[in-house]
Motif scaffolding. Sequence first.
Motif, PDB file in Angstrom:
ATOM      1  N   HIS A   2       0.721  -1.173   0.022  1.00  0.00           N
ATOM      2  CA  HIS A   2      -0.054  -0.084   0.011  1.00  0.00           C
ATOM      3  C   HIS A   2       1.105   1.275  -0.021  1.00  0.00           C
ATOM      4  O   HIS A   2       0.491   2.249  -0.628  1.00  0.00           O
ATOM      5  N   ASP A   3       1.831   1.301   0.662  1.00  0.00           N
ATOM      6  CA  ASP A   3       2.888   2.339   0.674  1.00  0.00           C
ATOM      7  C   ASP A   3       3.340   2.780  -0.693  1.00  0.00           C
ATOM      8  O   ASP A   3       3.602   3.746  -1.228  1.00  0.00           O
ATOM      9  N   THR A   4       3.932   1.734  -1.315  1.00  0.00           N
ATOM     10  CA  THR A   4       4.586   1.913  -2.682  1.00  0.00           C
ATOM     11  C   THR A   4       3.335   2.429  -3.675  1.00  0.00           C
ATOM     12  O   THR A   4       3.427   3.231  -4.802  1.00  0.00           O
ATOM     13  N   LEU A   7       2.783   6.008  -2.716  1.00  0.00           N
ATOM     14  CA  LEU A   7       3.597   6.981  -3.264  1.00  0.00           C
ATOM     15  C   LEU A   7       3.462   6.994  -4.811  1.00  0.00           C
ATOM     16  O   LEU A   7       3.612   8.143  -5.249  1.00  0.00           O
ATOM     17  N   LEU A  76      -1.184   9.022   6.864  1.00  0.00           N
ATOM     18  CA  LEU A  76       0.011   9.033   6.012  1.00  0.00           C
ATOM     19  C   LEU A  76       1.244   8.822   6.880  1.00  0.00           C
ATOM     20  O   LEU A  76       2.168   8.024   6.503  1.00  0.00           O
ATOM     21  N   LEU A  79       1.721   5.299   8.264  1.00  0.00           N
ATOM     22  CA  LEU A  79       1.963   4.542   7.325  1.00  0.00           C
ATOM     23  C   LEU A  79       3.360   4.578   6.906  1.00  0.00           C
ATOM     24  O   LEU A  79       4.195   3.419   6.834  1.00  0.00           O
ATOM     25  N   ALA A  80       4.009   5.837   6.669  1.00  0.00           N
ATOM     26  CA  ALA A  80       5.335   5.923   6.510  1.00  0.00           C
ATOM     27  C   ALA A  80       6.323   5.372   7.572  1.00  0.00           C
ATOM     28  O   ALA A  80       7.373   4.816   7.306  1.00  0.00           O
ATOM     29  N   GLN A  82       5.759   2.679   8.985  1.00  0.00           N
ATOM     30  CA  GLN A  82       5.852   1.123   8.863  1.00  0.00           C
ATOM     31  C   GLN A  82       6.448   0.730   7.475  1.00  0.00           C
ATOM     32  O   GLN A  82       6.455  -0.305   7.158  1.00  0.00           O
ATOM     33  N   SER A  83       6.863   1.706   6.718  1.00  0.00           N
ATOM     34  CA  SER A  83       7.185   1.599   5.574  1.00  0.00           C
ATOM     35  C   SER A  83       8.733   1.903   5.080  1.00  0.00           C
ATOM     36  O   SER A  83       9.416   2.654   5.739  1.00  0.00           O
ATOM     37  N   GLY A  86       8.999   5.209   3.517  1.00  0.00           N
ATOM     38  CA  GLY A  86       8.420   6.068   4.568  1.00  0.00           C
ATOM     39  C   GLY A  86       8.788   7.679   4.184  1.00  0.00           C
ATOM     40  O   GLY A  86       7.904   8.491   4.257  1.00  0.00           O
ATOM     41  N   LEU A  89       7.268   8.886   0.957  1.00  0.00           N
ATOM     42  CA  LEU A  89       6.039   9.004   1.148  1.00  0.00           C
ATOM     43  C   LEU A  89       5.627  10.187   1.631  1.00  0.00           C
ATOM     44  O   LEU A  89       4.702  10.954   1.222  1.00  0.00           O
TER      45      LEU A  89
END
Length: 155
Positions: A2-4, A7, A76, A79-80, A82-83, A86, A89
Motif C-alpha cells: 500500500h505504501d508503494t 507513493l 500517511l 503508514l510511513a 511502517q514503510s 516512508g 512517502l
Amino acid sequence: MHDTTLLQMMTDDMVPARRLLELLQAESVVLHGRDMLEMEHVLAQKHALVILLEQHGRKRSQVLSSIGLPANREGLRLLAHQSDVGDQLLAAGDELSALIAECQSLNEQNGSLIQLQQVNTAHQLRILNGGDTPTLYDARGSTAGRAKPRPLSQA
C-alpha cells in the motif's frame, strides 16, 4: 504494498497539480486581459484537471481507509513509519499538499478578480443605461432633475 502504491499515486499527481498551477497563473493573465476566448480554453482544461485530482484524492483516501488508517496527514505519517519508503512517502505527500494549497490560493485570487470585474461591469452598465447619474446643479444653484434612463444605443 500500500505504501508503494500510495507513493506512486502521489508522484503521478504531481504532473497534473503542476499543470493546474500553470493554468491558474494563465487564468490570472487572461482575466487581466479579458480575453474570453482564451478564458474558455483555460477553464475547460482547469475543470478537467480539478476532476482528475479529486478522483485521485478519493482513491488515495480509500487506500488509507482500507488499511484502517485515517485519510489525512496523520494516516500517511503512520503508514510511513511502517514503510521502507516512508521518507519518500511523507515528502511526496507534503509536496503534493503544498502544490494543492498554492493552487487553492491562486484560485481564490482569481475568484476575487472575477468578482471585482463583475462589479465594475455592472457599474459601467448602470452608467450607460442612465441609472447612475449624479445629481447636478443648474445655473440657479438648485439640483437638476434626474435624467430619464435612455436606450443603450443613445448613450
